[in-house]
Design a protein around this motif. Structure first.
Motif, PDB file in Angstrom:
ATOM      1  N   GLU A  82      10.378   7.496  -2.015  1.00  0.00           N
ATOM      2  CA  GLU A  82      11.668   6.820  -2.657  1.00  0.00           C
ATOM      3  C   GLU A  82      12.080   5.941  -1.524  1.00  0.00           C
ATOM      4  O   GLU A  82      12.081   6.351  -0.296  1.00  0.00           O
ATOM      5  N   LYS A  83      12.442   4.933  -2.043  1.00  0.00           N
ATOM      6  CA  LYS A  83      13.321   4.105  -1.046  1.00  0.00           C
ATOM      7  C   LYS A  83      14.647   3.555  -1.918  1.00  0.00           C
ATOM      8  O   LYS A  83      14.456   2.987  -2.998  1.00  0.00           O
ATOM      9  N   TRP A  84      15.609   3.751  -1.244  1.00  0.00           N
ATOM     10  CA  TRP A  84      16.714   3.519  -1.904  1.00  0.00           C
ATOM     11  C   TRP A  84      17.938   2.451  -0.888  1.00  0.00           C
ATOM     12  O   TRP A  84      17.810   2.763   0.336  1.00  0.00           O
ATOM     13  N   ASP A  85      18.730   1.845  -1.500  1.00  0.00           N
ATOM     14  CA  ASP A  85      19.808   0.897  -0.906  1.00  0.00           C
ATOM     15  C   ASP A  85      20.599   1.662   0.127  1.00  0.00           C
ATOM     16  O   ASP A  85      20.922   1.238   1.476  1.00  0.00           O
ATOM     17  N   SER A  86      20.888   2.628  -0.284  1.00  0.00           N
ATOM     18  CA  SER A  86      22.053   3.577   0.513  1.00  0.00           C
ATOM     19  C   SER A  86      21.916   5.088   0.119  1.00  0.00           C
ATOM     20  O   SER A  86      21.356   5.423  -1.039  1.00  0.00           O
ATOM     21  N   ILE A  87      22.551   5.917   0.908  1.00  0.00           N
ATOM     22  CA  ILE A  87      22.810   7.446   0.698  1.00  0.00           C
ATOM     23  C   ILE A  87      23.398   7.669  -0.709  1.00  0.00           C
ATOM     24  O   ILE A  87      23.343   8.443  -1.168  1.00  0.00           O
ATOM     25  N   MET A 141      18.491   1.131   4.715  1.00  0.00           N
ATOM     26  CA  MET A 141      17.758   1.825   3.574  1.00  0.00           C
ATOM     27  C   MET A 141      17.454   3.179   3.817  1.00  0.00           C
ATOM     28  O   MET A 141      17.312   3.756   5.133  1.00  0.00           O
ATOM     29  N   ILE A 142      17.251   3.938   2.766  1.00  0.00           N
ATOM     30  CA  ILE A 142      17.075   5.386   3.009  1.00  0.00           C
ATOM     31  C   ILE A 142      15.440   5.729   2.365  1.00  0.00           C
ATOM     32  O   ILE A 142      15.340   5.117   1.243  1.00  0.00           O
ATOM     33  N   VAL A 143      14.867   6.454   3.005  1.00  0.00           N
ATOM     34  CA  VAL A 143      13.571   6.561   2.617  1.00  0.00           C
ATOM     35  C   VAL A 143      13.287   8.099   2.433  1.00  0.00           C
ATOM     36  O   VAL A 143      13.815   8.773   3.319  1.00  0.00           O
ATOM     37  N   VAL A 144      12.688   8.604   1.239  1.00  0.00           N
ATOM     38  CA  VAL A 144      12.511   9.904   0.941  1.00  0.00           C
ATOM     39  C   VAL A 144      11.100  10.197   0.882  1.00  0.00           C
ATOM     40  O   VAL A 144      10.200   9.276   0.622  1.00  0.00           O
ATOM     41  N   ASN A 145      10.233  10.945   1.718  1.00  0.00           N
ATOM     42  CA  ASN A 145       9.248  11.631   1.666  1.00  0.00           C
ATOM     43  C   ASN A 145       9.036  13.111   1.248  1.00  0.00           C
ATOM     44  O   ASN A 145       9.318  13.735   2.042  1.00  0.00           O
ATOM     45  N   ALA A 146       8.561  13.351   0.073  1.00  0.00           N
ATOM     46  CA  ALA A 146       8.615  14.692  -0.530  1.00  0.00           C
ATOM     47  C   ALA A 146       7.081  14.947  -0.778  1.00  0.00           C
ATOM     48  O   ALA A 146       6.428  14.220  -1.190  1.00  0.00           O
ATOM     49  N   ILE A 147       6.728  16.335  -0.365  1.00  0.00           N
ATOM     50  CA  ILE A 147       5.443  16.817  -0.479  1.00  0.00           C
ATOM     51  C   ILE A 147       5.867  18.270  -1.425  1.00  0.00           C
ATOM     52  O   ILE A 147       6.583  19.057  -1.399  1.00  0.00           O
ATOM     53  N   PHE A 178      14.434  12.903   4.596  1.00  0.00           N
ATOM     54  CA  PHE A 178      15.118  11.815   4.489  1.00  0.00           C
ATOM     55  C   PHE A 178      15.274  11.040   5.808  1.00  0.00           C
ATOM     56  O   PHE A 178      15.732  11.480   6.799  1.00  0.00           O
ATOM     57  N   TYR A 179      15.019   9.815   5.505  1.00  0.00           N
ATOM     58  CA  TYR A 179      15.208   8.737   6.753  1.00  0.00           C
ATOM     59  C   TYR A 179      16.227   7.608   6.590  1.00  0.00           C
ATOM     60  O   TYR A 179      16.023   7.150   5.442  1.00  0.00           O
ATOM     61  N   GLU A 180      16.834   7.233   7.515  1.00  0.00           N
ATOM     62  CA  GLU A 180      17.675   6.108   7.367  1.00  0.00           C
ATOM     63  C   GLU A 180      16.622   4.884   8.114  1.00  0.00           C
ATOM     64  O   GLU A 180      15.968   5.217   9.276  1.00  0.00           O
ATOM     65  N   ALA A 181      16.276   3.881   7.427  1.00  0.00           N
ATOM     66  CA  ALA A 181      15.493   2.999   8.143  1.00  0.00           C
ATOM     67  C   ALA A 181      15.570   1.456   7.906  1.00  0.00           C
ATOM     68  O   ALA A 181      16.291   1.114   7.005  1.00  0.00           O
ATOM     69  N   ILE A 182      14.932   0.779   8.695  1.00  0.00           N
ATOM     70  CA  ILE A 182      14.851  -0.675   8.430  1.00  0.00           C
ATOM     71  C   ILE A 182      13.353  -1.129   8.397  1.00  0.00           C
ATOM     72  O   ILE A 182      12.608  -0.577   9.152  1.00  0.00           O
ATOM     73  N   GLU A 183      13.259  -2.186   7.601  1.00  0.00           N
ATOM     74  CA  GLU A 183      11.789  -2.728   7.390  1.00  0.00           C
ATOM     75  C   GLU A 183      11.470  -3.767   8.394  1.00  0.00           C
ATOM     76  O   GLU A 183      12.334  -4.443   8.705  1.00  0.00           O
ATOM     77  N   VAL A 184      10.491  -3.731   8.988  1.00  0.00           N
ATOM     78  CA  VAL A 184       9.690  -4.271  10.034  1.00  0.00           C
ATOM     79  C   VAL A 184       8.484  -4.889   9.633  1.00  0.00           C
ATOM     80  O   VAL A 184       7.836  -4.494   9.007  1.00  0.00           O
ATOM     81  N   ASP A 185       8.123  -6.117  10.455  1.00  0.00           N
ATOM     82  CA  ASP A 185       6.952  -6.531  10.059  1.00  0.00           C
ATOM     83  C   ASP A 185       5.891  -5.866  10.788  1.00  0.00           C
ATOM     84  O   ASP A 185       6.195  -5.364  12.023  1.00  0.00           O
ATOM     85  N   PRO A 186       4.752  -5.650  10.395  1.00  0.00           N
ATOM     86  CA  PRO A 186       3.562  -4.822  11.120  1.00  0.00           C
ATOM     87  C   PRO A 186       3.061  -5.889  12.375  1.00  0.00           C
ATOM     88  O   PRO A 186       3.434  -6.938  12.502  1.00  0.00           O
ATOM     89  N   PRO A 187       2.494  -4.975  13.266  1.00  0.00           N
ATOM     90  CA  PRO A 187       2.110  -5.636  14.535  1.00  0.00           C
ATOM     91  C   PRO A 187       1.234  -6.951  14.256  1.00  0.00           C
ATOM     92  O   PRO A 187       1.124  -7.921  14.898  1.00  0.00           O
ATOM     93  N   SER A 188       0.560  -6.861  13.098  1.00  0.00           N
ATOM     94  CA  SER A 188      -0.560  -7.945  12.813  1.00  0.00           C
ATOM     95  C   SER A 188      -0.970  -8.007  11.523  1.00  0.00           C
ATOM     96  O   SER A 188      -1.796  -6.789  11.053  1.00  0.00           O
ATOM     97  N   ASN A 189      -0.512  -8.863  10.693  1.00  0.00           N
ATOM     98  CA  ASN A 189      -0.892  -8.991   9.254  1.00  0.00           C
ATOM     99  C   ASN A 189      -2.413  -9.103   9.154  1.00  0.00           C
ATOM    100  O   ASN A 189      -3.122  -8.621   8.182  1.00  0.00           O
ATOM    101  N   ASP A 190      -3.114  -9.889  10.045  1.00  0.00           N
ATOM    102  CA  ASP A 190      -4.464 -10.010   9.872  1.00  0.00           C
ATOM    103  C   ASP A 190      -5.654  -8.631  10.071  1.00  0.00           C
ATOM    104  O   ASP A 190      -6.352  -8.399   9.447  1.00  0.00           O
ATOM    105  N   LEU A 191      -4.903  -7.901  10.951  1.00  0.00           N
ATOM    106  CA  LEU A 191      -5.534  -6.495  11.025  1.00  0.00           C
ATOM    107  C   LEU A 191      -5.363  -5.515   9.756  1.00  0.00           C
ATOM    108  O   LEU A 191      -6.257  -4.736   9.473  1.00  0.00           O
TER     109      LEU A 191
END
Length: 107
Positions: A54-59, A1-7, A89-102
């Motif tokens: 933004e989140k994209w499947d690919s570059i 996954m490609i993540v874009v963070n623009a300011i 621009f980042y290449e990333a994988i989604e992960v679970d948070p450390p604790s959904n309860d928190l």
């Protein structure tokens, strides 16, 4: 996954002029192949700053996005009063948070 963070730094007058076009840009971008998420917002403590996330499947999908007519139209409009744009621009994988309860997340 490609993540874009623009300011995007401008002023409220420009941002108000751009608002309808940004909404159209969001809607059109969200229908593109490979678009997972495409969202613009203003910072709560500084309304002169927009954020685009933004989140994209690919570059390749992101590269095609930059070639669309809705992106060209937006770029043409903002070129009249160019904002300062910083984009990461980042290449990333989604992960679970450390604790959904928190984090009080629904997952």
């Amino acid at each position: 996954m490609i993540v874009v963070n623009a300011i995007i730094e401008s002023n409220q007058e420009n941002i108000n002029k751009w608002k309808d076009r940004i909404i159209s840009l969001q809607k059109a971008s969200r229908t593109e192949n490979g678009c997972i998420d495409y969202t613009w917002s203003t910072e709560l403590d500084n309304p002169d700053i927009l954020r685009a996330t933004e989140k994209w499947d690919s570059i390749e999908d992101l590269a095609l996005h930059f070639q669309t007519s809705h992106v060209a139209s937006f770029q043409e409009m903002v070129s009249e009063s160019p904002p300062k744009i910083t984009a990461y621009f980042y290449e990333a994988i989604e992960v679970d948070p450390p604790s959904n309860d928190l984090l009080l997340l629904d997952k």
